[in-house]
Design an enzyme around this catalytic site. Structure first.
Site, mmCIF file in Angstrom:
data_model
loop_
_atom_site.group_PDB
_atom_site.id
_atom_site.type_symbol
_atom_site.label_atom_id
_atom_site.label_comp_id
_atom_site.label_asym_id
_atom_site.label_seq_id
_atom_site.Cartn_x
_atom_site.Cartn_y
_atom_site.Cartn_z
ATOM 1 N N THR A 1 0.878 -1.175 0.000
ATOM 2 C CA THR A 1 0.000 0.000 0.000
ATOM 3 C C THR A 1 0.911 1.219 0.000
ATOM 4 O OG1 THR A 1 -1.729 -1.189 1.121
ATOM 5 C CG2 THR A 1 -1.791 1.216 1.282
ATOM 6 N N ASN B 1 1.785 -3.714 -9.250
ATOM 7 C CA ASN B 1 1.750 -2.699 -10.318
ATOM 8 C C ASN B 1 1.912 -3.356 -11.693
ATOM 9 O OD1 ASN B 1 1.630 -0.806 -8.299
ATOM 10 N ND2 ASN B 1 3.750 -0.097 -8.504
ATOM 11 N N ASP C 1 7.281 -0.002 -13.683
ATOM 12 C CA ASP C 1 6.374 -1.153 -13.562
ATOM 13 C C ASP C 1 5.341 -1.140 -14.691
ATOM 14 O OD1 ASP C 1 7.688 -1.783 -11.181
ATOM 15 O OD2 ASP C 1 6.281 -0.596 -9.995
#
Ligand code: RIB
Length: 312
Positions: free
Chosen positions: A11, A42, A255
């Site tokens: 998170t 991601n 990502d």
């Protein structure tokens, strides 16, 4: 056929600040928001959103942050049945983003620290599958998971982020595509060559591709991306040309690139086309706050791709 991402779920507690804090300094944030993040999560979101059937293998805590990941991935059509729960809390990343979009990140791995290769072994892998790895879970388990993926004939992609100071044995043995930024490429080159006088990124990538018998991809931020293949051929792609004032947050742009690249391979793009598709996804990911919250879908990437092709 699927893209299977083995890695972290965090998170992200994002603080927008005027300047990144210096040692001993207390500053006030201009804005604060909470997003789902983690390099593994991601990449899975980017892969699914850009057009690949995707599964996530990782670990969350028994907390609301972990459940948020599952809900959001379910909503994106990602297979979440290989995400396990641990007694440790869901991983947390404290992210400070300055007015130029640059960031500093402090991580607490939490539940990610118990992610293991046995979780991937439960997935019915086949030679059609593409397995994606990064470096935010236990490194020995990453090596075991990569070996397992290869033993099933799957293609393997390792995004060496964040790059460790030392590499566990066997990490590079079974990698089809190694994705590095410039700093990561320098670390791998120095580790393999023992040469401290660094040649340019292209020479480093040629050396790495030859030495590891892998396709080495180096992302150069605003300068684009290039790949050196196992047979020493070069492929290049250009990012979108972004105005500095349009860049809101570069967190997770790498990502976005890796996820979209995996998705492009899934969709049977050739290497040059996959690099270009992923470079555009990486650029678009810089235009909004947060990582996953900024990732484009396939149509958005293809629309920009058309603009780039028209302008060329
Ligand atoms: O690459 C960006 C990611 O790194 C963030 O989402 C954060 O969770 C850290 O893992």
């Amino acid at each position: 056929m699927s893209v299977i991402v083995f890695g972290s779920l965090n998170t992200d507690l994002c603080y927008q600040v005027r300047e990144l804090p210096r040692a001993g300094e207390t500053i006030s944030a201009l804005n604060f928001e909470v997003f789902n993040g983690g390099k593994g999560a991601n990449q899975a979101i980017s892969s699914a959103r850009s057009g690949a059937k995707t599964a996530m293998v990782g670990t969350i805590g028994r907390d609301a942050y972990g459940q948020d990941h599952v809900n959001s991935m379910d909503g994106e059509g990602i297979d979440t049945s290989y995400i396990q729960h641990a007694s440790k809390p869901t991983g947390i990343a404290n992210i400070y983003i300055d007015q130029h979009g640059e960031n500093n990140i402090v991580l607490n791995a939490g539940a990610n620290s118990v992610t293991n290769a046995a979780q991937l072994a439960k997935y019915p892998l086949s030679a059609d599958d593409i397995c994606v790895f990064q470096m935010e879970v236990n490194h020995q388990e990453i090596v075991k998971a990569i070996k397992h993926a290869k033993s099933k004939g799957a293609r393997t992609i390792l995004n060496l982020a964040p790059a460790p100071d030392d590499f566990v044995d066997g990490l590079f043995d079974d990698i089809d595509y190694l994705i590095l930024n410039e700093g990561e490429a320098e670390k791998v080159y120095t580790y393999l060559s023992k040469d401290t006088s660094l040649p340019d990124s292209y020479a480093q990538a040629h050396f790495i591709a030859k030495h590891l018998n892998t396709n080495c991809i180096v992302t150069l931020g605003g300068e684009g991306v290039f790949a050196v293949t196992t047979d020493q051929n070069e492929h290049k792609a250009t990012p979108l040309s972004l105005k500095p004032q349009d860049i809101v947050d570069t967190t997770g742009a790498g990502d976005a690139f890796t996820g979209a690249f995996s998705s492009a391979l899934y969709n049977q793009y050739d290497l040059s086309a996959a690099l270009q598709f992923a470079a555009i996804a990486g650029s678009l990911a810089c235009l909004k706050l947060g990582a996953q919250s900024s990732y484009p879908n396939k149509d958005e990437i293809l629309a920009k791709l058309q603009d780039v092709n028209k302008a060329a």
